[in-house]
Structure formats: structure tokens, C-alpha cells
Design a protein around this motif. Sequence first.
Motif, PDB file in Angstrom:
ATOM      1  N   LEU A  83       0.824  -1.212   0.000  1.00 55.56           N
ATOM      2  CA  LEU A  83       0.000   0.000   0.000  1.00 55.56           C
ATOM      3  C   LEU A  83       0.860   1.265   0.000  1.00 55.56           C
ATOM      4  CD1 LEU A  83      -2.836  -1.031   2.484  1.00 55.56           C
ATOM      5  CD2 LEU A  83      -3.040  -0.699   0.009  1.00 55.56           C
ATOM      6  N   ARG A  84       2.034   1.191   0.614  1.00 56.21           N
ATOM      7  CA  ARG A  84       2.936   2.348   0.659  1.00 56.21           C
ATOM      8  C   ARG A  84       3.825   2.438  -0.571  1.00 56.21           C
ATOM      9  NH1 ARG A  84       6.081   2.706   6.199  1.00 56.21           N
ATOM     10  NH2 ARG A  84       6.631   4.703   5.228  1.00 56.21           N
ATOM     11  N   GLY A  85       3.674   1.479  -1.486  1.00 62.39           N
ATOM     12  CA  GLY A  85       4.476   1.500  -2.705  1.00 62.39           C
ATOM     13  C   GLY A  85       5.829   0.851  -2.568  1.00 62.39           C
ATOM     14  N   GLY A  86       6.041   0.124  -1.479  1.00 56.30           N
ATOM     15  CA  GLY A  86       7.324  -0.540  -1.265  1.00 56.30           C
ATOM     16  C   GLY A  86       7.442  -1.820  -2.063  1.00 56.30           C
ATOM     17  N   PRO A  87       8.638  -2.386  -2.134  1.00 59.91           N
ATOM     18  CA  PRO A  87       8.849  -3.621  -2.908  1.00 59.91           C
ATOM     19  C   PRO A  87       8.247  -4.838  -2.211  1.00 59.91           C
ATOM     20  CG  PRO A  87      10.864  -3.005  -1.757  1.00 59.91           C
ATOM     21  CD  PRO A  87       9.888  -1.894  -1.528  1.00 59.91           C
ATOM     22  N   VAL A  88       7.419  -5.554  -2.940  1.00 62.59           N
ATOM     23  CA  VAL A  88       6.827  -6.791  -2.447  1.00 62.59           C
ATOM     24  C   VAL A  88       6.842  -7.796  -3.591  1.00 62.59           C
ATOM     25  CG1 VAL A  88       4.801  -7.922  -1.478  1.00 62.59           C
ATOM     26  CG2 VAL A  88       5.304  -5.557  -0.859  1.00 62.59           C
ATOM     27  N   ALA A  89       7.468  -8.933  -3.370  1.00 68.51           N
ATOM     28  CA  ALA A  89       7.533  -9.964  -4.404  1.00 68.51           C
ATOM     29  C   ALA A  89       6.255 -10.806  -4.363  1.00 68.51           C
ATOM     30  CB  ALA A  89       8.751 -10.852  -4.187  1.00 68.51           C
ATOM     31  N   TYR A  90       5.536 -10.834  -5.464  1.00 70.46           N
ATOM     32  CA  TYR A  90       4.334 -11.656  -5.526  1.00 70.46           C
ATOM     33  C   TYR A  90       4.191 -12.195  -6.936  1.00 70.46           C
ATOM     34  CZ  TYR A  90       2.172  -7.429  -7.505  1.00 70.46           C
ATOM     35  OH  TYR A  90       1.878  -6.338  -8.278  1.00 70.46           O
TER      36      TYR A  90
END
Length: 223
Positions: A83-90
Motif C-alpha cells: 500500500l505504501r508503494g514498497g517492494p513486495v515480491a508476488y
Amino acid sequence: MSTDTSDHHPLWDLPTRAFHWALAVLVAGAWLSAELGYLELHRWNGYAVLVLLGFRILWGFAGSQHARFADFLYGPAAVWRYLRGGPVAYGGHNPVGGWAVLAMLVVLLLQGATGLFATDEVLFEGPYYPAVDSATADWLTRWHKLNFNLILGLAGLHLAAILYHRLVGGRDLVTAMLVGRDPLRPGRAAPAPLWRALLALAVSAALLAVVLALAPPAATGYF
């Protein structure tokens, strides 16, 4: 030469795509049949939705990688980073979309469960209407009607998310759910065999048949 064939794997397997579009048609059909007063059609439409939901729950454990709950249900930290625009691997659904899928399944199951006890107080009664007193049946009927507003709200958020990803992210999620492939996010594993999906669908239909067979004999049936 690279032997990586991950770009040849679909992001969404055929059973997941078929479930998605069939559910959309059946939910629309359930609403329209209720509005037009075709309650017998509404009842069978509702039963079909319940079978699909049962299938999707089973497929969430035994299906292809990106169809499994373990693949798209993330913890609070990952959701907050996304939600904060951070890196998330999915891989498949993003951390927010995954929980939206679960929310839709829950409200649809609630819709189906309350429908089993509902009544129009004229001609139709749910198969389990005789199992509860009239006050409880009236309460469940009200929830059956009110809960549809939650379904509409989640459907609206879903459409808004599709539009956002198309306009801002450049991702055509509609086409991806039609053909199974997303050029920006290829699948990471081969799809599960089709026989497994057919078995899950058969098990779901059999479970609903058992539930209906156990209903009080005086019921006429209404979803």
C-alpha cells in the motif's frame, strides 16, 4: 541456451479463469432472477454459485500455484508495504487483491448460507427454512438481502482496481483472465492437471447434494 520455460506457463490456469467468469455470470443471474421474480431460477442459480464456491475453496488448496491461497494471502506487513508503494515480491494476486478474493468468497458463502433459510413469505422457502423459527428465518432473509450490498461493493472495488491497473500500471487484467497470460507477470509453475479440477468440482457438487438431502422434508427449496 536457457532451459527456463516459466514464460510459457499461464498466470491463471483454465479452471481458475472458468470459475471467475462463470461466477460473474451466475451472480448477475441471481440478482436479475430475484429482481424479476423468477425465484425458482434464482434458487438453482444460487445452488450453482455454492458449487462454484466449494470448488474454488478446494482449488485454493489443490490447484495450480497461483490459484492456491498460500500463494496470494500475505501478512499485514507485506500488505502495508504494498500500500505504501514498497517492494513486495508476488506472483499472481497482489497482497491487497489476494485478500479481496478471500473477502468476496466469504460474502458469497454468507449469501448462499442465508439463502438456504430465506423465504419470500408467499411461495418459496429455503430448504432449511423449517429448521428455524420464523423470527430467525426473517432475520436471515434480511441478511440475505443486505449482504448483496456487500457483494456489489466488493464487485465495484474489483472493477475500480482493474481500471486503475489498466490506466496507471499498464496491465490488462481482463485479457489476462481471459487467456491466462500476463506479459508483465508470467506464471512461475505449470498448471495443475485438469482432472484434479474436475474432481474438485464433482466433490463440491456432491457435498451440496448431501446438504440438500439432509434438509427438512417439508421444504420446497429456495436460494
